[in-house]
Design a protein around this motif. Sequence first.
Motif, mmCIF file in Angstrom:
data_model
loop_
_atom_site.group_PDB
_atom_site.id
_atom_site.type_symbol
_atom_site.label_atom_id
_atom_site.label_comp_id
_atom_site.label_asym_id
_atom_site.label_seq_id
_atom_site.Cartn_x
_atom_site.Cartn_y
_atom_site.Cartn_z
ATOM 1 N N VAL A 1 0.843 -1.194 0.000
ATOM 2 C CA VAL A 1 0.000 0.000 0.000
ATOM 3 C C VAL A 1 0.875 1.239 0.000
ATOM 4 C CG1 VAL A 1 -1.945 -1.098 1.147
ATOM 5 C CG2 VAL A 1 -0.212 0.024 2.516
ATOM 6 N N ASP A 2 0.351 2.296 -0.595
ATOM 7 C CA ASP A 2 1.057 3.575 -0.562
ATOM 8 C C ASP A 2 0.182 4.593 0.164
ATOM 9 O OD1 ASP A 2 -0.908 4.343 -2.391
ATOM 10 O OD2 ASP A 2 0.445 4.319 -4.105
ATOM 11 N N SER A 3 0.656 5.809 0.238
ATOM 12 C CA SER A 3 -0.077 6.855 0.965
ATOM 13 C C SER A 3 -1.468 7.087 0.396
ATOM 14 C CB SER A 3 0.714 8.165 0.952
ATOM 15 O OG SER A 3 1.896 8.023 1.692
ATOM 16 N N ALA A 4 -1.592 6.992 -0.923
ATOM 17 C CA ALA A 4 -2.907 7.197 -1.546
ATOM 18 C C ALA A 4 -3.885 6.097 -1.131
ATOM 19 C CB ALA A 4 -2.772 7.244 -3.063
ATOM 20 N N ASP A 5 -3.406 4.852 -1.086
ATOM 21 C CA ASP A 5 -4.263 3.743 -0.650
ATOM 22 C C ASP A 5 -4.710 3.938 0.795
ATOM 23 O OD1 ASP A 5 -3.895 2.388 -3.111
ATOM 24 O OD2 ASP A 5 -2.053 1.461 -2.355
ATOM 25 N N ILE A 6 -3.766 4.334 1.640
ATOM 26 C CA ILE A 6 -4.092 4.561 3.049
ATOM 27 C C ILE A 6 -5.091 5.706 3.171
ATOM 28 C CG2 ILE A 6 -3.178 5.266 5.295
ATOM 29 C CD1 ILE A 6 -0.524 3.870 4.471
ATOM 30 N N GLY A 7 -4.844 6.790 2.451
ATOM 31 C CA GLY A 7 -5.751 7.935 2.494
ATOM 32 C C GLY A 7 -7.151 7.583 2.027
ATOM 33 N N THR A 8 -7.241 6.782 0.973
ATOM 34 C CA THR A 8 -8.548 6.353 0.469
ATOM 35 C C THR A 8 -9.284 5.525 1.515
ATOM 36 O OG1 THR A 8 -7.740 6.382 -1.804
ATOM 37 C CG2 THR A 8 -9.704 5.054 -1.367
ATOM 38 N N SER A 9 -8.565 4.630 2.169
ATOM 39 C CA SER A 9 -9.191 3.803 3.207
ATOM 40 C C SER A 9 -9.630 4.642 4.401
ATOM 41 C CB SER A 9 -8.239 2.698 3.656
ATOM 42 O OG SER A 9 -8.072 1.760 2.625
ATOM 43 N N ILE A 10 -8.826 5.630 4.769
ATOM 44 C CA ILE A 10 -9.218 6.522 5.865
ATOM 45 C C ILE A 10 -10.520 7.235 5.511
ATOM 46 C CG2 ILE A 10 -8.622 8.672 7.076
ATOM 47 C CD1 ILE A 10 -5.681 7.705 7.004
ATOM 48 N N THR A 11 -10.615 7.705 4.278
ATOM 49 C CA THR A 11 -11.827 8.398 3.844
ATOM 50 C C THR A 11 -13.032 7.463 3.861
ATOM 51 O OG1 THR A 11 -10.521 9.909 2.498
ATOM 52 C CG2 THR A 11 -12.860 9.742 1.976
#
Length: 91
Positions: A58-68
């Motif tokens: 996972v990268d930062s974008a994947d983590i950010g999407t999951s947080i959202t």
Amino acid sequence: MSKPSFVEAIVGWLREGYPQGVPAQDYVPLLALLRRRLTDDEVAAVVAELISSGQVPVDSADIGTSITKVTDALPSEDDIDRVREHLPAGL
């Protein structure tokens, strides 16, 4: 007497600290104090979401999407870092 909601508690705190109203120069520092942070349960939910989705690595974008997805809020860099710290090695 019932416990005040989070918002009521914050408003009460502000009214006690600023009985004449919040001066304009204090808006930004107050907002910084009131900034939302992921709870430990939300961090765990995001980690579980990432693991169950099978997105490896996972990268930062994947983590950010999951947080959202979990919070319906935009992630901060601090939130992304907290989630990254809780991911198993290799993810």
